[in-house]
Design an enzyme around this catalytic site. Structure first.
Site, short mmCIF file in Angstrom:
data_model
loop_
_atom_site.label_atom_id
_atom_site.label_comp_id
_atom_site.label_asym_id
_atom_site.label_seq_id
_atom_site.Cartn_x
_atom_site.Cartn_y
_atom_site.Cartn_z
CG HIS A 154 172.87 36.22 44.24
ND1 HIS A 154 172.79 37.55 44.58
CD2 HIS A 154 174.01 36.10 43.50
CE1 HIS A 154 173.81 38.21 44.05
NE2 HIS A 154 174.58 37.35 43.41
CB SER A 195 154.81 16.91 63.30
OG SER A 195 153.50 17.39 63.52
CE LYS A 240 156.48 19.21 59.76
NZ LYS A 240 156.75 20.48 59.14
CD GLU A 283 163.62 23.82 62.82
OE1 GLU A 283 162.67 24.58 62.62
OE2 GLU A 283 163.46 22.62 63.13
#
Ligand code: ARG
Length: 479
Positions: free
Chosen positions: A177, A298, A304, A311
């Site tokens: 979970h 970024s 970042k 992704e």
């Protein structure tokens, strides 16, 4: 008014028929050229040019068989083989003239052969149809793609194996979970994916074995009246045997669907690993670091470091499933045998395998690149009362308490520790004894994540020795 009508004329799509002249390959009974729109929807050379090498291999085997069967002369066969070699050289060199006027790869190759060797080229298509030709070419392309994918999967497994070996005993929390459940090792976690990618490889190998029958010689749909030897061409092209029903041979594309199904499952596995890497990379988790090689910055937020490769791998699963459903819908409800709908079988497969190849290679790179923060992972492995099960198991083992009761006692211990703001390992013995008199100093030995992990020695468990045994097994398989 005149402006309006000329405007309308400009908006009208080009439906004009060409001059009264037949299409070179199949136009014998036609007196006019197809409409430009007919041509536009019909041509496939823009994408089926990727079948050029398979088409040439099929033609070489077919020509050799025709000669041996006495259907064409030795001179004609020699001329055809020489011409096909020239065509192959042009394809390899990138100088082959792919022309829309010849519709697809099959007629482009045949037309070019005619330009190179003259009338003998016209004998190649004896006892063959584009229907069995395309079924053959596409099947060989998918077969090659399956073979390449198996190798790419092995490369990814090797990258995972190397990381797992370095971190067979590195602690991390195991989750259910996405809540801390029990401590595991990072190596054990990575090896879970080695298993998944191993089954993926097995699915591609199974699909390959099933598709490895040659449809060449089924001709248009009913077989051929010529004394062709389908076993000869099947063997020459690396197939186990010829297909046994001519209608089925030209009508089905289940081999591609099966490969795309295997590809979809594989892409789903990749997406799960990708997602975990994205989560582990967050500063909140901080479990792993990726170098500059596999991250991006970024344009506005200088702090970042984004896991874009992971992704994008995560997202590619959509392409694979999309390709599968695209082809499934093309095939659904099609009456036997060939229908032009099936020309739409190739792009989904090409795009899906391109995406899968890129994903597998990128993921292998990401895995090799990632470095775990072992201290942070170990700290997280011990947090969240992750050794509660070990406390319950101790009561069962050492005090003969029933597991249900032990579970209850441990729950109370967790509640107490939570109230005192401590861990199970630092909960005072007096507190534990208030819950069960049989609890002694000895219990603390099982409450560390190291002890928890080391105790799970069951086959396939997370104990570092078990993890190392599985790593050795896989090294042998991948050797
Ligand atoms: N370009 C066609 C395809 O990809 C080749 C087969 C055409 N056959 C036919 N009967 N028109 O499916």
């Amino acid at each position: 008014m005149t402006d309006d009508s000329s405007d309308d004329a400009a908006k009208t799509p080009p439906t004009g028929k060409g001059p009264a002249q037949s299409q070179a390959m199949w136009g014998g009974r036609f007196s006019e050229k197809p409409a430009e729109l007919m041509q536009a929807i019909n041509v496939s050379i823009g994408f089926d040019r990727r079948l050029a090498m398979q088409d040439l291999a099929g033609s070489r085997a077919h020509a050799a068989m025709l000669r041996k069967a006495g259907v064409i002369s030795s001179q004609d066969e020699a001329a055809i083989q020489e011409g096909l070699r020239q065509v192959e050289a042009e394809v390899a060199a990138g100088t082959f003239p792919y022309r829309e006027e010849f519709e697809d790869i099959h007629m482009n190759v045949e037309a070019r052969l005619g330009e190179l060797i003259g009338p003998a080229a016209g004998r190649l298509h004896t006892a063959r149809s584009r229907n069995d030709q395309v079924a053959l070419d596409f099947r060989m392309w998918v077969r090659d793609a399956c073979d390449r994918t198996v190798e790419q999967l092995k490369a990814l497994q090797r990258a995972l194996l190397a990381k797992a070996e370095a971190h067979a005993a590195t602690l991390m929390p195991g989750f259910t979970h996405l809540q801390p459940a029990q401590p595991v090792t990072f190596g054990h976690h990575l090896m879970a994916y080695v298993e998944m990618f191993g089954r993926d490889g097995g699915r591609f190998a199974d699909a390959r074995a099933r598709m490895n029958e040659s449809p060449l010689g089924a001709a248009a749909l009913a077989g051929s009246p010529f004394p062709i030897d389908r076993h000869q061409t099947a063997e020459a092209l690396g197939f186990a045997r010829p297909t046994a029903n001519s209608l089925d041979s030209v009508a089905d594309r289940d081999f591609a669907l099966e490969a795309l199904g295997a590809g979809t499952i594989c892409a789903i596995h990749l997406s799960r690993l990708a997602e975990e890497i994205v989560i582990w990379m967050t500063p909140q988790f901080g479990f792993v670091r990726l170098s500059d090689a596999f991250t991006t910055g970024s344009s506005i937020m200088p702090q970042k470091r984004n896991p874009d490769a992971a992704e994008l791998v995560r997202a590619k699963a959509g392409r694979l499933l999309g390709a599968f459903s695209q082809l499934a819908v093309v095939m659904k409800g099609l009456p036997l045998t060939y229908a032009k709908d099936m020309q739409e079988d190739k792009q989904p497969a090409f795009e899906a395998f391109d995406a899968l190849e890129l994903s597998l290679k990128a993921m292998a790179g990401v895995v090799a690149d990632l470095e775990p923060d072992t201290e942070r992972m170990a700290a997280a492995a011990g947090a969240g009362f992750s050794t509660a099960t070990d406390l319950a198991d101790w009561l069962v083992r050492e005090q003969g308490v029933a597991f249900r009761e032990a579970h209850h006692i441990t729950g109370a211990a967790v509640k107490r520790a939570e109230a005192l703001g401590c861990d199970l390992a630092t909960l005072p013995l007096s507190e534990l004894q208030a819950l069960h008199p049989g609890l002694t100093e000895k219990v603390y030995a099982v409450l560390t994540p190291e002890a928890s992990v080391a105790s799970r020695r069951s086959y396939g468990g997370t104990a570092p020795d078990q993890v190392r045994a599985q790593i050795e097994r896989w090294k042998e398989i991948l050797r």
